[in-house]
Design an enzyme around this catalytic site. Sequence first.
Site, short mmCIF file in Angstrom:
data_model
loop_
_atom_site.label_atom_id
_atom_site.label_comp_id
_atom_site.label_asym_id
_atom_site.label_seq_id
_atom_site.Cartn_x
_atom_site.Cartn_y
_atom_site.Cartn_z
N ALA A 136 -51.30 -1.17 24.81
CA ALA A 136 -49.93 -0.63 25.38
C ALA A 136 -50.26 0.83 26.30
O ALA A 136 -51.34 1.23 26.21
CB ALA A 136 -49.20 -0.11 24.00
N ALA A 138 -47.71 4.06 27.54
CA ALA A 138 -46.32 4.77 27.69
C ALA A 138 -46.43 6.12 28.32
O ALA A 138 -47.10 5.92 29.66
CB ALA A 138 -45.91 5.03 26.25
N SER A 139 -45.58 6.96 28.05
CA SER A 139 -45.29 8.24 28.86
C SER A 139 -46.60 9.09 29.30
O SER A 139 -46.95 9.56 30.20
CB SER A 139 -44.24 9.05 28.69
OG SER A 139 -44.70 9.40 27.12
N ALA A 141 -49.80 8.42 27.53
CA ALA A 141 -51.14 8.09 27.24
C ALA A 141 -51.13 6.43 27.20
O ALA A 141 -50.14 5.86 27.22
CB ALA A 141 -51.56 8.44 25.87
N VAL A 143 -53.17 3.04 25.00
CA VAL A 143 -53.88 2.87 23.78
C VAL A 143 -54.63 1.70 23.72
O VAL A 143 -54.05 0.74 23.98
CB VAL A 143 -52.79 2.93 22.52
CG1 VAL A 143 -53.29 2.54 21.02
CG2 VAL A 143 -51.62 3.95 22.70
N ASP A 289 -38.46 11.29 18.12
CA ASP A 289 -38.48 10.27 19.38
C ASP A 289 -38.60 8.58 18.76
O ASP A 289 -39.18 8.10 19.24
CB ASP A 289 -39.80 10.38 20.13
CG ASP A 289 -40.03 10.16 21.32
OD1 ASP A 289 -38.93 9.82 21.89
OD2 ASP A 289 -41.09 10.05 22.03
#
Length: 451
Positions: A136, A138-139, A141, A143, A289
């Site tokens: 994955a 995201a904003s 980082a 993974v 979040d």
Amino acid sequence: MANTLTGARPLSWPHRIRRFVDVGSTFLAIYWSYKRIQRNKKLTPAERERRISAAHRSSAKRIYRLATRMEGLLIKTCQFISSRADVAPPEYVAVLSRLQDRVPARPFRDVAALIEHELGGHPDAIFDDFTRRPIASASLAQVHRARTKDGRDVAVKVQYPGIDRVMETDLRNIAILVRILARIEPNFDFRVIMAELNKDVPGELDFVREGHSSERVARDLSHRADIRIPAVVWEHTARRVLTTEFIGATKISEIPKLIEQGIDPNQVALIMTEAYCEQILVHGFFHADPHPGNLFVLPGPVVVFLDFGLSKELPEGFRLNYARLVLALISQDEDQMVQAFRALGFKTKSEDPQSLVALGQSFFESTGADQKPYIDADVMPEVNERLARILNANPVTEIPGDILLIFRVLGLMSGLQKRLDSHVNVVETITPYAQAQAARLAELAEGSAAG
Ligand SMILES: Nc1ncnc2c1ncn2[C@@H]1O[C@H](COP(=O)(O)OP(=O)(O)O)[C@@H](O)[C@H]1O
Ligand SMILES: [Mg+2]
């Protein structure tokens, strides 16, 4: 580096200006695309609806492309919009949801270099089976899945190289916008919002802090077998690399997959509601979040919380006054409502309490006559219009910084409850949590009456 917030240098001025121009021109183009439809009086209602839907889709795609170019806070903003199935048009939700966990990733060699810098070795030397392709992104980082030498299945969250400079730049650019806004709207104190952002964003870039926050919430909620938070693998964690136990679960917004596994979405919604009541009202420390990219579900159901980068601690007095506000809202006690809002730090231009009462009432009105656990988009225009009329006469001039992330959670939760088609009774669920604080509240009131 006295005047940097994140410890990073902002991008160069040409870069900064390009960001401004890119964002500005995209939003102008979007504005015009809607304006053209609005101005065209010859359209039949069906044709108008069709064109608006097409404009939603093309605008969402424009914003998507802009966000993947800009990164940083714009991606976070898109994650927020895409999580608001309660109020955002479905076209936006569909297109922008990709930014919750499928942002275009960085090449492996950049990831390897960062790990080498942070952990002192190449990922292949530190881990067994470090997967090249991220699971994955995201904003802040991406993974990667890996196995530790002693055989633990882990998720290695690696900060994008240079994202700290992007965030620093965003904060500075927003500060400029806030200053401009303050001129246009001199009644409202925007400094509060800026100060909160300036606190939250640097914290998100520190993964050691994130690890500690996740352990704190895990401790607070450890009595709940239906909530799980992945353990931190500290020996492979540093400021920009966070290694946690890998948990293979279903994303909370993938409703058909949940149902296939015999999971009741409404039960998931109830666990979420209780989890936030407890974090905010009882412990005063919460995961701020809850968008679908950070929430997963295992059969049970067990809700998995990920990503504690944005976590918030409330001062005790603030937490208790918030509980007081909740109780006042539930009992519709206007005097208590106004007192609680003021004690929290809400300010209005004049002493007239009407604006704060209207604000309090709008919470209930916005969920519709049948009091859904989420905002009812159909009643919003009317609620907003009424609220605007009252606020015009006596504007709110200041809201407390500590409330902002609570509002964020309430907004994201509303979106989630709608997605889960929840019929949780929020008032019934929250009441015991708020009432449990009543004793402390009374003590506090006695103390201040005596003093
Ligand atoms: N421990 C974990 N187990 C399984 N998947 C994980 C784990 N940690 C992160 N992920 C995946 O990685 C994604 C991004 O991680 P997250 O911590 O949310 O990063 P960011 O701060 O960039 O949003 C998550 O949405 C999830 O899909
Ligand atoms: Mg995340």
